[in-house]
Every structure is written in structure tokens, then in C-alpha cells.
Motif scaffolding. Structure first.
Motif, PDB file in Angstrom:
ATOM      1  N   ALA A 180      11.896   1.513  -0.502  1.00 43.03           N
ATOM      2  CA  ALA A 180      12.893   0.827   0.333  1.00 43.03           C
ATOM      3  C   ALA A 180      13.141  -0.588  -0.183  1.00 43.03           C
ATOM      4  CB  ALA A 180      12.417   0.789   1.784  1.00 43.03           C
ATOM      5  N   PHE A 181      12.079  -1.267  -0.600  1.00 38.62           N
ATOM      6  CA  PHE A 181      12.171  -2.610  -1.178  1.00 38.62           C
ATOM      7  C   PHE A 181      13.094  -2.604  -2.399  1.00 38.62           C
ATOM      8  CE2 PHE A 181       9.812  -5.999  -3.746  1.00 38.62           C
ATOM      9  CZ  PHE A 181      10.267  -7.066  -2.990  1.00 38.62           C
ATOM     10  N   ASN A 182      12.906  -1.643  -3.269  1.00 36.40           N
ATOM     11  CA  ASN A 182      13.740  -1.534  -4.476  1.00 36.40           C
ATOM     12  C   ASN A 182      15.190  -1.216  -4.115  1.00 36.40           C
ATOM     13  OD1 ASN A 182      11.391  -1.937  -5.909  1.00 36.40           O
ATOM     14  ND2 ASN A 182      11.068   0.232  -6.348  1.00 36.40           N
ATOM     15  N   PHE A 183      15.376  -0.391  -3.095  1.00 40.30           N
ATOM     16  CA  PHE A 183      16.732  -0.054  -2.634  1.00 40.30           C
ATOM     17  C   PHE A 183      17.487  -1.311  -2.208  1.00 40.30           C
ATOM     18  CE2 PHE A 183      19.405   0.536   1.126  1.00 40.30           C
ATOM     19  CZ  PHE A 183      20.384   1.402   0.641  1.00 40.30           C
ATOM     20  N   HIS A 184      16.811  -2.150  -1.420  1.00 41.88           N
ATOM     21  CA  HIS A 184      17.478  -3.363  -0.933  1.00 41.88           C
ATOM     22  C   HIS A 184      17.825  -4.305  -2.089  1.00 41.88           C
ATOM     23  CE1 HIS A 184      17.354  -3.183   3.547  1.00 41.88           C
ATOM     24  NE2 HIS A 184      16.542  -2.187   3.263  1.00 41.88           N
ATOM     25  N   GLU A 198      -2.861  -6.301  -9.992  1.00 42.01           N
ATOM     26  CA  GLU A 198      -2.199  -5.098 -10.509  1.00 42.01           C
ATOM     27  C   GLU A 198      -1.209  -4.522  -9.499  1.00 42.01           C
ATOM     28  OE1 GLU A 198      -6.014  -3.693  -8.493  1.00 42.01           O
ATOM     29  OE2 GLU A 198      -5.392  -5.386  -9.763  1.00 42.01           O
ATOM     30  N   VAL A 199      -1.495  -4.753  -8.200  1.00 42.10           N
ATOM     31  CA  VAL A 199      -0.580  -4.296  -7.148  1.00 42.10           C
ATOM     32  C   VAL A 199       0.683  -5.157  -7.155  1.00 42.10           C
ATOM     33  CG1 VAL A 199      -0.256  -4.025  -4.659  1.00 42.10           C
ATOM     34  CG2 VAL A 199      -2.436  -3.361  -5.715  1.00 42.10           C
ATOM     35  N   TYR A 200       0.484  -6.482  -7.214  1.00 37.81           N
ATOM     36  CA  TYR A 200       1.640  -7.386  -7.255  1.00 37.81           C
ATOM     37  C   TYR A 200       2.503  -7.050  -8.476  1.00 37.81           C
ATOM     38  CZ  TYR A 200       4.194 -11.688  -6.095  1.00 37.81           C
ATOM     39  OH  TYR A 200       5.152 -12.586  -5.699  1.00 37.81           O
ATOM     40  N   ARG A 201       1.866  -6.822  -9.616  1.00 37.45           N
ATOM     41  CA  ARG A 201       2.612  -6.493 -10.839  1.00 37.45           C
ATOM     42  C   ARG A 201       3.453  -5.230 -10.656  1.00 37.45           C
ATOM     43  NH1 ARG A 201       2.616  -7.247 -16.462  1.00 37.45           N
ATOM     44  NH2 ARG A 201       3.313  -5.382 -17.575  1.00 37.45           N
ATOM     45  N   LYS A 216       7.433  -5.558 -10.801  1.00 40.55           N
ATOM     46  CA  LYS A 216       8.044  -4.911 -11.974  1.00 40.55           C
ATOM     47  C   LYS A 216       9.109  -3.902 -11.550  1.00 40.55           C
ATOM     48  CE  LYS A 216       6.670  -2.631 -16.321  1.00 40.55           C
ATOM     49  NZ  LYS A 216       7.400  -1.358 -16.265  1.00 40.55           N
ATOM     50  N   ALA A 217       8.773  -3.084 -10.558  1.00 44.77           N
ATOM     51  CA  ALA A 217       9.734  -2.075 -10.091  1.00 44.77           C
ATOM     52  C   ALA A 217      10.957  -2.724  -9.448  1.00 44.77           C
ATOM     53  CB  ALA A 217       9.048  -1.133  -9.108  1.00 44.77           C
ATOM     54  N   ALA A 218      10.734  -3.787  -8.662  1.00 46.07           N
ATOM     55  CA  ALA A 218      11.856  -4.479  -8.014  1.00 46.07           C
ATOM     56  C   ALA A 218      12.742  -5.147  -9.054  1.00 46.07           C
ATOM     57  CB  ALA A 218      11.340  -5.494  -7.009  1.00 46.07           C
ATOM     58  N   LYS A 258       0.803  -1.235   0.000  1.00 47.42           N
ATOM     59  CA  LYS A 258       0.000   0.000   0.000  1.00 47.42           C
ATOM     60  C   LYS A 258       0.832   1.280   0.000  1.00 47.42           C
ATOM     61  CE  LYS A 258      -3.972  -2.045   2.402  1.00 47.42           C
ATOM     62  NZ  LYS A 258      -4.842  -1.976   3.603  1.00 47.42           N
ATOM     63  N   ASP A 259       2.053   1.221   0.507  1.00 41.70           N
ATOM     64  CA  ASP A 259       2.819   2.445   0.746  1.00 41.70           C
ATOM     65  C   ASP A 259       4.002   2.585  -0.209  1.00 41.70           C
ATOM     66  OD1 ASP A 259       1.141   3.058   2.935  1.00 41.70           O
ATOM     67  OD2 ASP A 259       2.314   1.722   4.228  1.00 41.70           O
ATOM     68  N   GLN A 260       4.038   3.680  -0.939  1.00 44.69           N
ATOM     69  CA  GLN A 260       5.128   3.942  -1.874  1.00 44.69           C
ATOM     70  C   GLN A 260       6.472   3.975  -1.162  1.00 44.69           C
ATOM     71  OE1 GLN A 260       4.890   3.992  -5.137  1.00 44.69           O
ATOM     72  NE2 GLN A 260       7.070   4.415  -5.443  1.00 44.69           N
TER      73      GLN A 260
END
Length: 387
Positions: free
Chosen positions: A161-165, A208-211, A215-217, A154-156
Motif C-alpha cells: 500500500a505504501f508503494n501504491f501511494h 535491513e528492514v528500513y532498506r 528501496k521498494a518505495a 512488519k507487514d508486506q
């Protein structure tokens, strides 16, 4: 007097016989065509184990580290894969006497990262593929026990942070082949009403949320190396395929825990009333359901369909807690492994050493074999080696 002897036109003869031969060839091909080739899994049929060295969010409260001898045994027994489920706070430099803040999620402790890297390098030394997994990601974990400051779905802020890791790990292994390393985004995703209560109401992550999150990760990983191998665990805690991401060149990871009454019998983290459950049987009537191989075949149909679509599939976790009678466990697990294996899908047992493992599982209904001071479940090892 007219000559009635038939004339021989060589050119016409060659033409006609060529046409006839081609026709016979087509007919023969149709009649004796080889059967359609079974689609091959895009992922190798890796077989191995989950190693829980970095599973705890607190480095002061961890299991004994996996030894090089243990990695050597895996390789000697014919296994070629390890999955490392990590809790991201394990490798943070934070004050653990209070809840983490969103800013502290970025405070990487290089000494702890180096410990993880040492296990990766030693596994590679023994030709084991390593799959790094965020078992606890910023904003989500299937287990409670560490207070998350936000919600991954839910939170950008959590997604950044997920993408950073993942970018950090991808950069560290920038020059390592996908044959040797893969990146398993987040363990067993689901939506939960309370991110810090694993027994709160749970539902499917909207496709669509999972995607969006996956996708970003994946992009943050492939920014470092376009060839990096990315894996996404199935929706609904690993049980369901994710059709929304099949076009993203992301493999998917299923689970070998169905039905839970077999795999997690009396497990307190998986059952609200663990002491009042019907005794497991395989096959047989358990509570209001008849448990059988046909049930498993139906469960894995979508995953086999995914392989047939050209999407790589692996079973990232499978196994059984030590309270299920051993004979029931082995009968059920033989069917699970046979179904997976017959479709080219590899697996990783949860775990190598511990309650679900082949070493020191703490079962009361088997005779263990002494293995260099460990208690070896030889029957389980034999089953895994045959799969």
C-alpha cells in the motif's frame, strides 16, 4: 694545445633546466597547495517551512489553508522550500465513523488530491521547492489518533500500500523537475510495540528492514521518472543516519529538535509527565545534563559525515514549541542553525503558522509585530533569514 673552455650543449641544457623547473614546480605546489575543498552537500541548502494543511487524517478537521499571500511572503523573505507532511487518510474516500480496513487504503479521493496539488502548483508559482512527505503512511505514524490496520515495518500488505501511494504521487508529477519537487518517504520512522500508541516502547527500525522498505518505495517512485528525488527521514524518529541505504541514491533528512527538553518542553505528546520537567536553559545545567553547543556538535557529527560521503542531507523539521522561554529558544536555535548552515545543510521550520511558527505562535513572553493581521515573531524570522 688543448682548448679548456667549457663547451655549451643546448640540448643538454634544456633537458636539465626542464627537469629542474618541474622539480621546483612540484615543490612549489607541495609547499603552497590550496587547502582541501570542503565536500559540498548534494542537496541545495533549501530554507523554508512545513505547511500543515493536510496533516490531519480527517479533512473535516484541518487547519486554515495556506494562502497565496503567505507563499509570496516566504519567497519575498528569501525562502525557497516547503515541506508538506500529509496524512494519507486525508485523501481517501472512506467511512470515518469506524476503523479503516486494508482494502480501503486504496480508495483515493481525487477531489482531496486536487486540493494538495493546488498548493503544490501555487508554491511552484512562487519558485518554492515542494517536498511531499507521508507524515502518516499506511501502517505507521509517529503520532497516534488514527487506527492503523497493520505495521509498515512488519507487514508486506502495508508495504504494498505504501508503494501504491508513492507511485500515485510520482505519476502525478512525472514531468516535474527534481529541482521543483521531492518525495520524503515517511516521517520519523521507528519501531513501536503498539503502532497505535505513540507512548508505547520504541526502538530503532532494523537497518535491513528500513532498506527493504525505502528501496521498494524509491523504485515505485522512479518507475515513473528515473530522475525523481527521494528523501528518507533518519532512523529513531529522524535522529540517526541510515548507513544501510547510502548506496541507493536516496538523500536523508535529519531533525533540529535535540535536545528535546529544549524543543519540546512541556509538550504532552512528547512527554509522559509534561508538568514536572526541569526548566530549560541554553547553555546550562538542566536536570542531570549540561546543555551546550558542544552537545549539538556531537549530535550532528554523523550527519556532517554523511555529507562528506556524498549523500544529500537536509533538516526536514526543526524548531521549538511555544512553552520554552523565547530567549532560551533563540539562543539554542541560533547554534542549531549555525552548525547546519556551516555544512551546507538547509532546513524547514516546523511550522509557518502555529505553535512552532513565525506567525501566531501563541507565546506569552514576546512582543509580536502585526503583520497583515497575523502576529509575527520578528526575532525568529530574522534568525531564519540570516541562516
Amino acid at each position: 694545445m688543448a682548448n679548456n673552455k667549457p663547451t655549451f650543449n643546448r640540448r643538454e641544457f634544456v633537458k636539465k633546466t626542464s627537469i629542474l623547473g618541474a622539480g621546483l614546480g612540484i615543490a612549489a605546489h607541495t609547499a603552497f597547495a590550496a587547502p582541501a575543498v570542503k565536500p559540498q552537500n548534494k542537496l541545495p541548502k533549501w530554507k523554508g517551512f512545513n505547511l500543515l494543511d493536510f496533516f490531519s487524517p480527517d479533512p473535516a478537521n484541518t487547519r486554515k489553508p495556506t494562502t497565496e499571500d503567505q507563499l509570496r511572503w516566504m519567497a519575498d523573505w528569501g525562502f525557497d522550500f516547503i515541506r508538506i507532511p500529509m496524512a494519507y487518510p486525508f485523501y481517501l474516500n472512506i467511512d470515518r465513523s469506524r476503523n479503516i480496513t486494508p482494502d480501503e487504503v486504496y480508495k483515493i479521493d481525487e477531489k482531496q488530491v486536487d486540493k494538495i496539488d493546488k498548493l503544490v502548483q501555487t508554491a511552484h508559482k512562487h519558485n518554492l521547492h515542494v517536498s511531499l512527505n507521508l507524515h502518516r503512511a499506511p501502517g505507521y505514524c509517529v503520532n497516534a489518533g488514527f487506527h492503523e490496520p497493520y505495521n509498515l515495518w512488519k507487514d508486506q500488505q502495508a508495504q504494498e500500500a505504501f508503494n501504491f501511494h508513492w507511485n500515485m504521487w510520482a505519476k502525478r508529477y512525472k514531468n516535474v523537475s527534481s529541482k521543483k519537487i521531492s518525495f520524503d518517504l515517511v516521517n520519523e520512522p521507528s519501531m513501536r510495540e503498539d503502532m497505535n500508541d505513540q507512548h508505547s516502547k520504541r526502538s530503532t527500525v532494523p537497518g535491513e528492514v528500513y532498506r527493504k522498505v525505502a528501496k521498494a518505495a524509491a523504485e515505485s517512485i522512479r518507475k515513473e521518472n528515473a530522475g525523481h528525488l527521494v528523501i528518507a527521514d533518519g532512523n529513531d524518529v529522524g535522529s540517526k543516519v541510515i548507513p544501510e541505504i547510502t548506496d541507493l541514491n536516496i538523500a536523508q533528512s535529519c531533525r533540529g529538535y535535540h535536545p528535546g527538553i529544549i524543543s519540546h518542553y512541556k509538550a504532552p505528546w512528547a512527554n509522559k509527565d509534561p508538568e514536572n520537567l526541569p526548566e530549560p536553559k541554553w547553555p546550562g545545567q538542566v536536570g542531570d545534563k549540561y546543555l551546550s553547543r558542544a552537545m549539538l556538535e556531537e549530535f550532528y557529527k554523523p550527519w556532517i559525515g554523511l555529507v562528506n560521503q556524498g549523500v544529500g542531507v537536509h533538516c526536514g523539521e526543526c524548531g521549538c514549541w511555544n512553552k520554552t522561554p523565547h530567549a532560551v529558544f533563540l539562543a539554542w536555535f541560533a547554534d542549531v542553525l549555525d552548525i547546519l548552515s556551516s555544512h551546507g545543510i538547509g532546513f524547514a521550520l516546523w511550522e509557518f503558522r502555529g505553535d512552532f511558527g513565525i506567525l501566531d505562535s501563541g507565546r506569552s513572553d514576546i512582543a509580536y509585530e502585526d503583520w497583515h493581521g497575523y502576529k509575527l515573531d520578528r526575532k525568529l524570522l530574522t534568525l531564519l533569514m540570516k541562516a
